[in-house]
Design an enzyme around this catalytic site. Structure first.
Site, PDB file in Angstrom:
ATOM      1  N   LYS A 277      16.968   4.064   0.861  1.00 34.33           N
ATOM      2  CA  LYS A 277      17.875   3.870   2.008  1.00 34.33           C
ATOM      3  C   LYS A 277      19.042   3.030   1.521  1.00 34.33           C
ATOM      4  O   LYS A 277      19.192   1.874   1.894  1.00 34.33           O
ATOM      5  CB  LYS A 277      17.150   3.055   3.088  1.00 34.33           C
ATOM      6  CG  LYS A 277      16.365   3.839   4.093  1.00 34.33           C
ATOM      7  CD  LYS A 277      16.024   2.920   5.274  1.00 34.33           C
ATOM      8  CE  LYS A 277      14.574   3.052   5.639  1.00 34.33           C
ATOM      9  NZ  LYS A 277      14.182   2.132   6.731  1.00 34.33           N
TER      10      LYS A 277
ATOM     11  N   ARG B 284      -0.032   6.818   7.738  1.00 33.06           N
ATOM     12  CA  ARG B 284      -0.013   6.979   6.278  1.00 33.06           C
ATOM     13  C   ARG B 284      -0.568   8.340   5.869  1.00 33.06           C
ATOM     14  O   ARG B 284      -0.222   8.888   4.842  1.00 33.06           O
ATOM     15  CB  ARG B 284      -0.881   5.893   5.610  1.00 33.06           C
ATOM     16  CG  ARG B 284      -0.334   4.485   5.755  1.00 33.06           C
ATOM     17  CD  ARG B 284      -1.111   3.541   4.828  1.00 33.06           C
ATOM     18  NE  ARG B 284      -0.949   2.140   5.168  1.00 33.06           N
ATOM     19  CZ  ARG B 284       0.066   1.372   4.763  1.00 33.06           C
ATOM     20  NH1 ARG B 284       1.011   1.881   4.000  1.00 33.06           N
ATOM     21  NH2 ARG B 284       0.132   0.104   5.115  1.00 33.06           N
TER      22      ARG B 284
ATOM     23  N   ASP C 277       3.787   3.563   6.539  1.00 30.27           N
ATOM     24  CA  ASP C 277       3.162   3.305   7.838  1.00 30.27           C
ATOM     25  C   ASP C 277       4.108   2.674   8.842  1.00 30.27           C
ATOM     26  O   ASP C 277       5.147   2.120   8.500  1.00 30.27           O
ATOM     27  CB  ASP C 277       1.985   2.349   7.654  1.00 30.27           C
ATOM     28  CG  ASP C 277       2.461   0.909   7.435  1.00 30.27           C
ATOM     29  OD1 ASP C 277       3.250   0.695   6.488  1.00 30.27           O
ATOM     30  OD2 ASP C 277       2.083   0.021   8.208  1.00 30.27           O
TER      31      ASP C 277
ATOM     32  N   LYS D 259       0.795  -1.207   0.000  1.00 29.96           N
ATOM     33  CA  LYS D 259       0.000   0.000   0.000  1.00 29.96           C
ATOM     34  C   LYS D 259       0.838   1.272   0.000  1.00 29.96           C
ATOM     35  O   LYS D 259       0.340   2.348  -0.298  1.00 29.96           O
ATOM     36  CB  LYS D 259      -0.874   0.018   1.268  1.00 29.96           C
ATOM     37  CG  LYS D 259      -1.774  -1.171   1.410  1.00 29.96           C
ATOM     38  CD  LYS D 259      -2.605  -1.048   2.715  1.00 29.96           C
ATOM     39  CE  LYS D 259      -3.465  -2.257   2.875  1.00 29.96           C
ATOM     40  NZ  LYS D 259      -3.297  -2.876   4.197  1.00 29.96           N
ATOM     41  N   GLY D 260       2.092   1.154   0.376  1.00 32.70           N
ATOM     42  CA  GLY D 260       2.885   2.344   0.676  1.00 32.70           C
ATOM     43  C   GLY D 260       2.984   3.393  -0.421  1.00 32.70           C
ATOM     44  O   GLY D 260       3.141   4.570  -0.139  1.00 32.70           O
TER      45      GLY D 260
ATOM     46  N   GLU E 107       7.419   2.762  -6.275  1.00 30.58           N
ATOM     47  CA  GLU E 107       7.607   2.278  -4.896  1.00 30.58           C
ATOM     48  C   GLU E 107       7.701   3.459  -3.935  1.00 30.58           C
ATOM     49  O   GLU E 107       8.111   4.556  -4.319  1.00 30.58           O
ATOM     50  CB  GLU E 107       8.905   1.465  -4.800  1.00 30.58           C
ATOM     51  CG  GLU E 107       8.716  -0.042  -4.886  1.00 30.58           C
ATOM     52  CD  GLU E 107       8.144  -0.669  -3.618  1.00 30.58           C
ATOM     53  OE1 GLU E 107       7.471   0.032  -2.831  1.00 30.58           O
ATOM     54  OE2 GLU E 107       8.365  -1.870  -3.423  1.00 30.58           O
TER      55      GLU E 107
HETATM   56  P1  IMP Z   1      13.034  -3.951   1.144  1.00 29.18           P
HETATM   57  O1  IMP Z   1      12.600  -5.287   0.624  1.00 29.18           O
HETATM   58  O2  IMP Z   1      13.887  -4.087   2.384  1.00 29.18           O
HETATM   59  O3  IMP Z   1      13.667  -3.067   0.114  1.00 29.18           O
HETATM   60  O4  IMP Z   1      11.748  -3.276   1.718  1.00 29.18           O
HETATM   61  C1  IMP Z   1      10.913  -2.531   0.962  1.00 29.18           C
HETATM   62  C2  IMP Z   1       9.590  -2.347   1.628  1.00 29.18           C
HETATM   63  O5  IMP Z   1       9.694  -2.305   3.065  1.00 29.18           O
HETATM   64  C3  IMP Z   1       9.048  -1.006   1.220  1.00 29.18           C
HETATM   65  O6  IMP Z   1       8.253  -1.131   0.072  1.00 29.18           O
HETATM   66  C4  IMP Z   1       8.280  -0.555   2.427  1.00 29.18           C
HETATM   67  O7  IMP Z   1       6.940  -0.949   2.302  1.00 29.18           O
HETATM   68  C5  IMP Z   1       8.931  -1.258   3.603  1.00 29.18           C
HETATM   69  N1  IMP Z   1       9.830  -0.338   4.346  1.00 29.18           N
HETATM   70  C6  IMP Z   1      11.182  -0.342   4.348  1.00 29.18           C
HETATM   71  N2  IMP Z   1      11.676   0.640   5.121  1.00 29.18           N
HETATM   72  C7  IMP Z   1      10.598   1.296   5.631  1.00 29.18           C
HETATM   73  C8  IMP Z   1      10.459   2.442   6.488  1.00 29.18           C
HETATM   74  O8  IMP Z   1      11.423   3.077   6.963  1.00 29.18           O
HETATM   75  N3  IMP Z   1       9.177   2.813   6.775  1.00 29.18           N
HETATM   76  C9  IMP Z   1       8.085   2.169   6.282  1.00 29.18           C
HETATM   77  N4  IMP Z   1       8.171   1.111   5.457  1.00 29.18           N
HETATM   78  C10 IMP Z   1       9.415   0.665   5.141  1.00 29.18           C
HETATM   79 MG    MG Z   2       6.148  -1.005  -0.074  1.00 29.20          MG
END
Ligand code: IMP
Ligand code: MG
Length: 192
Positions: A136, A170, A164, A48-49, A104
């Site tokens: 990040k 959100r 979130d 949903k982000g 994303e």
């Molecule tokens: P990844 O697989 O570690 O790259 O994670 C990506 C997903 O994790 C993103 O699409 C977000 O939904 C969630 N996510 C990662 N870091 C954060 C954060 O700091 N706040 C909220 N959601 C996060």
């Molecule tokens: Mg996400």
């Protein structure tokens, strides 16, 4: 270590103000409109982000686009995602032969996008690119790179503007972080 109650709005500090975000989203809109000039890219928002960001991004494009959404749920243990992803809402239309642009909210370890890249490439899009509001990059576990990045941010846990913590925050118009928290112990996170 957790300094405040992560579920309380008072433990949040603004990282990116709403006008700063709006200005950067306008720039991304310009860049994407230029790069895809003469084409109709297919934007796929990851639920949903990404929905708040995507809603603003499309309104800053001057090219025609089509949109779809992909709902995913990460099986993250502890503070990082495992990359094991369950599809909770599949795409509505085929991406075969399309210029696909994934939208994303944030790329953290990169595992989720790496998984999506594999799944979506199998459907033979003409091209596959990624725009992320936040990156990040210091926390990357797998070598994935976004094609368009709104902001590179440090390894802090952020909420707001669609992102979130346990489904909260959100609605916040800006991007905030949890003070004193490098990475937050999160509950099981449906809808990440
Ligand atoms: P990844 O697989 O570690 O790259 O994670 C990506 C997903 O994790 C993103 O699409 C977000 O939904 C969630 N996510 C990662 N870091 C954060 C954060 O700091 N706040 C909220 N959601 C996060
Ligand atoms: Mg996400």
């Amino acid at each position: 270590m957790l300094m405040g109650d992560p579920s309380s709005e008072s433990s949040l500090e603004v990282l990116l103000g709403s006008s700063q975000v709006a200005a950067r989203v306008r720039e991304l809109g310009d860049e994407i409109s230029r790069d895809y000039h003469g084409r109709t890219p297919h934007l796929v928002g990851i639920l949903k982000g990404a929905w708040v960001f995507m809603a603003d991004l499309v309104r800053n494009l001057v090219i025609e686009v089509t949109v779809d959404f992909l709902g995913i749920q990460s099986y993250g243990a502890g503070t990082t995602s495992s990359g094991e992803v369950k599809i909770t809402k599949d795409l509505d239309v085929s991406i075969a032969g399309r210029d696909v642009l994934i939208v994303e909210d944030i790329i953290d370890t990169g595992r989720t996008y790496q998984y999506l890249q594999g799944v979506l490439s199998a459907h033979k899009p003409k091209s596959l690119k990624l725009v992320t509001l936040l990156d990040k990059s210091s926390h990357r576990a797998v070598p994935v790179k976004a094609d368009y990045i709104g902001f590179r941010i440090p390894d802090v846990f952020v909420v707001g503007y669609g992102l979130d913590y346990d489904q909260k925050f959100r609605r916040l118009p800006d991007v905030r972080y949890l003070r004193g928290v490098a990475s937050v112990p999160h509950p099981s996170r449906p809808g990440w």
